[in-house]
Design a protein around this motif. Structure first.
Motif, PDB file in Angstrom:
ATOM      1  N   THR A 219       0.848  -1.185   0.000  1.00 21.05           N
ATOM      2  CA  THR A 219       0.000   0.000   0.000  1.00 21.05           C
ATOM      3  C   THR A 219       0.888   1.241   0.000  1.00 21.05           C
ATOM      4  OG1 THR A 219      -0.164   0.260   2.419  1.00 21.05           O
ATOM      5  CG2 THR A 219      -1.705  -1.252   1.362  1.00 21.05           C
ATOM      6  N   LEU A 220       0.440   2.269  -0.701  1.00 18.69           N
ATOM      7  CA  LEU A 220       1.158   3.534  -0.758  1.00 18.69           C
ATOM      8  C   LEU A 220       0.178   4.660  -0.473  1.00 18.69           C
ATOM      9  CD1 LEU A 220       2.158   1.701  -3.524  1.00 18.69           C
ATOM     10  CD2 LEU A 220       4.002   3.363  -3.277  1.00 18.69           C
ATOM     11  N   GLY A 221       0.555   5.559   0.451  1.00 14.14           N
ATOM     12  CA  GLY A 221      -0.333   6.652   0.816  1.00 14.14           C
ATOM     13  C   GLY A 221       0.437   7.915   1.141  1.00 14.14           C
ATOM     14  N   GLN A 222      -0.261   9.051   1.117  1.00 11.48           N
ATOM     15  CA  GLN A 222       0.329  10.353   1.389  1.00 11.48           C
ATOM     16  C   GLN A 222       0.644  10.508   2.874  1.00 11.48           C
ATOM     17  OE1 GLN A 222       1.043  13.256  -0.627  1.00 11.48           O
ATOM     18  NE2 GLN A 222       1.942  13.943   1.315  1.00 11.48           N
ATOM     19  N   TYR A 223       1.872  10.916   3.174  1.00 18.64           N
ATOM     20  CA  TYR A 223       2.233  11.249   4.556  1.00 18.64           C
ATOM     21  C   TYR A 223       1.538  12.543   4.948  1.00 18.64           C
ATOM     22  CZ  TYR A 223       4.924  13.254   8.407  1.00 18.64           C
ATOM     23  OH  TYR A 223       5.281  13.852   9.595  1.00 18.64           O
ATOM     24  N   LEU A 224       0.918  12.529   6.138  1.00 17.65           N
ATOM     25  CA  LEU A 224       0.294  13.717   6.709  1.00 17.65           C
ATOM     26  C   LEU A 224       0.921  13.981   8.073  1.00 17.65           C
ATOM     27  CD1 LEU A 224      -3.457  13.036   5.814  1.00 17.65           C
ATOM     28  CD2 LEU A 224      -1.846  14.556   4.639  1.00 17.65           C
ATOM     29  N   ARG A 225       1.395  15.182   8.295  1.00 21.41           N
ATOM     30  CA  ARG A 225       2.092  15.529   9.531  1.00 21.41           C
ATOM     31  C   ARG A 225       1.102  15.601  10.691  1.00 21.41           C
ATOM     32  NH1 ARG A 225       5.694  21.064   9.878  1.00 21.41           N
ATOM     33  NH2 ARG A 225       7.316  20.288  11.305  1.00 21.41           N
ATOM     34  N   PRO A 232       8.197  17.287   8.490  1.00 16.10           N
ATOM     35  CA  PRO A 232       7.314  18.070   7.628  1.00 16.10           C
ATOM     36  C   PRO A 232       6.935  17.322   6.360  1.00 16.10           C
ATOM     37  CG  PRO A 232       9.575  18.807   7.384  1.00 16.10           C
ATOM     38  CD  PRO A 232       9.583  17.788   8.495  1.00 16.10           C
ATOM     39  N   VAL A 233       5.815  17.711   5.769  1.00 17.90           N
ATOM     40  CA  VAL A 233       5.409  17.193   4.470  1.00 17.90           C
ATOM     41  C   VAL A 233       6.273  17.855   3.410  1.00 17.90           C
ATOM     42  CG1 VAL A 233       3.547  17.043   2.781  1.00 17.90           C
ATOM     43  CG2 VAL A 233       3.051  16.743   5.215  1.00 17.90           C
ATOM     44  N   ASP A 234       6.884  17.060   2.555  1.00 16.99           N
ATOM     45  CA  ASP A 234       7.748  17.586   1.499  1.00 16.99           C
ATOM     46  C   ASP A 234       6.960  17.933   0.239  1.00 16.99           C
ATOM     47  OD1 ASP A 234      10.521  17.862   0.173  1.00 16.99           O
ATOM     48  OD2 ASP A 234       9.543  16.358  -1.085  1.00 16.99           O
ATOM     49  N   ARG A 235       5.928  17.136  -0.049  1.00 14.86           N
ATOM     50  CA  ARG A 235       5.108  17.371  -1.238  1.00 14.86           C
ATOM     51  C   ARG A 235       3.791  16.630  -1.084  1.00 14.86           C
ATOM     52  NH1 ARG A 235       6.699  12.944  -5.897  1.00 14.86           N
ATOM     53  NH2 ARG A 235       7.351  11.266  -4.485  1.00 14.86           N
ATOM     54  N   PHE A 236       2.783  17.086  -1.821  1.00 23.35           N
ATOM     55  CA  PHE A 236       1.521  16.371  -1.895  1.00 23.35           C
ATOM     56  C   PHE A 236       1.457  15.693  -3.261  1.00 23.35           C
ATOM     57  CE2 PHE A 236       0.569  19.378   1.482  1.00 23.35           C
ATOM     58  CZ  PHE A 236      -0.026  18.540   2.418  1.00 23.35           C
ATOM     59  N   VAL A 237       1.478  14.376  -3.236  1.00 27.48           N
ATOM     60  CA  VAL A 237       1.551  13.579  -4.457  1.00 27.48           C
ATOM     61  C   VAL A 237       0.180  13.548  -5.131  1.00 27.48           C
ATOM     62  CG1 VAL A 237       2.078  11.289  -5.383  1.00 27.48           C
ATOM     63  CG2 VAL A 237       3.393  12.195  -3.451  1.00 27.48           C
ATOM     64  N   THR A 238       0.151  13.716  -6.441  1.00 22.73           N
ATOM     65  CA  THR A 238      -1.106  13.775  -7.171  1.00 22.73           C
ATOM     66  C   THR A 238      -1.726  12.391  -7.332  1.00 22.73           C
ATOM     67  OG1 THR A 238      -0.085  13.482  -9.340  1.00 22.73           O
ATOM     68  CG2 THR A 238      -0.227  15.744  -8.486  1.00 22.73           C
ATOM     69  N   PRO A 239      -3.052  12.330  -7.497  1.00 26.71           N
ATOM     70  CA  PRO A 239      -3.698  11.032  -7.752  1.00 26.71           C
ATOM     71  C   PRO A 239      -3.132  10.339  -8.989  1.00 26.71           C
ATOM     72  CG  PRO A 239      -5.337  12.659  -7.133  1.00 26.71           C
ATOM     73  CD  PRO A 239      -4.035  13.407  -7.298  1.00 26.71           C
ATOM     74  N   GLU A 240      -2.756  11.111  -9.995  1.00 27.15           N
ATOM     75  CA  GLU A 240      -2.188  10.516 -11.209  1.00 27.15           C
ATOM     76  C   GLU A 240      -0.860   9.812 -10.911  1.00 27.15           C
ATOM     77  OE1 GLU A 240      -5.132  13.455 -12.072  1.00 27.15           O
ATOM     78  OE2 GLU A 240      -3.261  13.655 -10.930  1.00 27.15           O
TER      79      GLU A 240
END
Length: 320
Positions: A219-225, A232-240
């Motif tokens: 599973t892969l998911g966005q890190y949320l602080r 810190p969050v470095d970037r918000f990865v797009t759904p694409e």
């Protein structure tokens, strides 16, 4: 995400409080707690709510439990499952470096008790590395959970800066590899956080390394602080981009890849298992299996006079 609420959410919350159980959903401040609890599924956290390690991404309390263990917990977990009539259970744990076996025997007792109570239930364990003591890992594998999971968390380059110093990329890979060596039939699973400083090519490398040691599900998911004191969050990865990870994972040979901003290691665990393993590539069959498992769970709960979740509460067909 919706604010948590509803009858099923309240039922789960009250049950866990009454039985003095902890959930990673609350302790780790998971963004999906409202959805999952409303749907009637949760991840139980074993061995208390204090972790002996201090990773820079995790909101679970860190400290020294001084060997304290609630010996009633395996029975309480079983009672909770009987009361709620669940058909898929995820058991996770805090790291317990203060215990002689890292808590492995406690986890195994919980799995065994659940299997005694409900032979039809699918059990997933999301566990630590047990300090690399493979005989402790064996204790948990031999209890025969349906899925044995351990999270690599981040790419190799970020291990030292994000995870506790007692964790390592090599150790996690060795533990996952050993589970397959101990029991080749055991389904293994791992999870990667993104948006914490990695590069896409490092994500693909990590996925390839997981496949090399036999991991079946990733599973892969966005890190949320969780709060400002964490990494810190470095970037918000797009759904694409997440879809690109999923496509790459399928090409690598994973049985199932859950890749989306809010995907977490135990998010929609039942659906991941059914769709990826029991009915791969057949959505209709997967839905039928999910419904059948839930019906069996409801019957078992009814036979013991337990409270039931709403019919279909664990059957979801949303895209990961």
């Amino acid at each position: 995400m919706r604010v948590p609420g509803g009858d099923a959410y309240g039922q789960l919350k009250n049950t866990f409080r009454e039985l003095d159980l902890h959930t990673v959903c609350e302790q780790a401040r998971c963004p999906n707690v409202g959805e999952c609890w409303t749907q009637g599924t949760a991840t139980v956290m074993l061995l208390g709510d204090v972790c002996t390690r201090g990773c820079r991404f995790c909101a679970v309390k860190s400290g020294d439990p001084r060997g304290a263990v609630d010996v009633r917990e395996p029975e309480h977990v079983a009672r909770a499952i009987a009361r709620l009539g669940l058909q898929y259970v995820v058991l996770t744990m805090v790291n317990r470096d203060d215990l002689l076996d890292g808590g492995a025997s406690h986890v195994a007792r919980t799995v065994t008790r659940l299997r005694e109570l409900r032979s039809d239930i699918v059990i997933e364990t999301l566990l630590g590395d047990f300090g690399g003591h493979l005989d402790y890992v064996d204790t948990t594998v031999d209890s025969k959970p349906g899925v044995w999971a351990h999270n690599i968390e981040v790419v190799r380059r970020l291990q030292n800066s994000v995870r506790d110093a007692r964790c390592s990329y090599e150790l996690s890979m060795r533990v996952l590899e050993h589970v397959k060596e101990r029991d080749p039939s055991r389904i293994t699973k791992s999870s990667i956080m993104v948006g914490i400083g990695e590069r896409d090519e490092e994500i693909f490398e990590t996925m390839q390394d997981l496949r090399k040691v036999g991991v079946d599900i990733v599973t892969l998911g966005q890190y949320l602080r969780p709060t400002p004191k964490y990494a810190p969050v470095d970037r918000f990865v797009t759904p694409e981009t997440f879809e690109g990870y999923a496509n790459a994972g399928r090409e690598m040979g994973f049985s199932f890849v859950a890749s989306s901003p809010l995907a977490r290691s135990s998010y929609k665990a039942a659906e991941v298992f059914v769709r990826g393993i029991l009915a791969a590539g057949d959505p209709a069959a997967a839905n039928a299996l999910m419904k059948a498992r839930l019906t069996e769970a409801q019957r078992a709960a009814s036979a013991t006079g337990s409270a039931l979740l709403p019919p279909g509460s664990l059957v979801r067909s949303q895209k990961m």
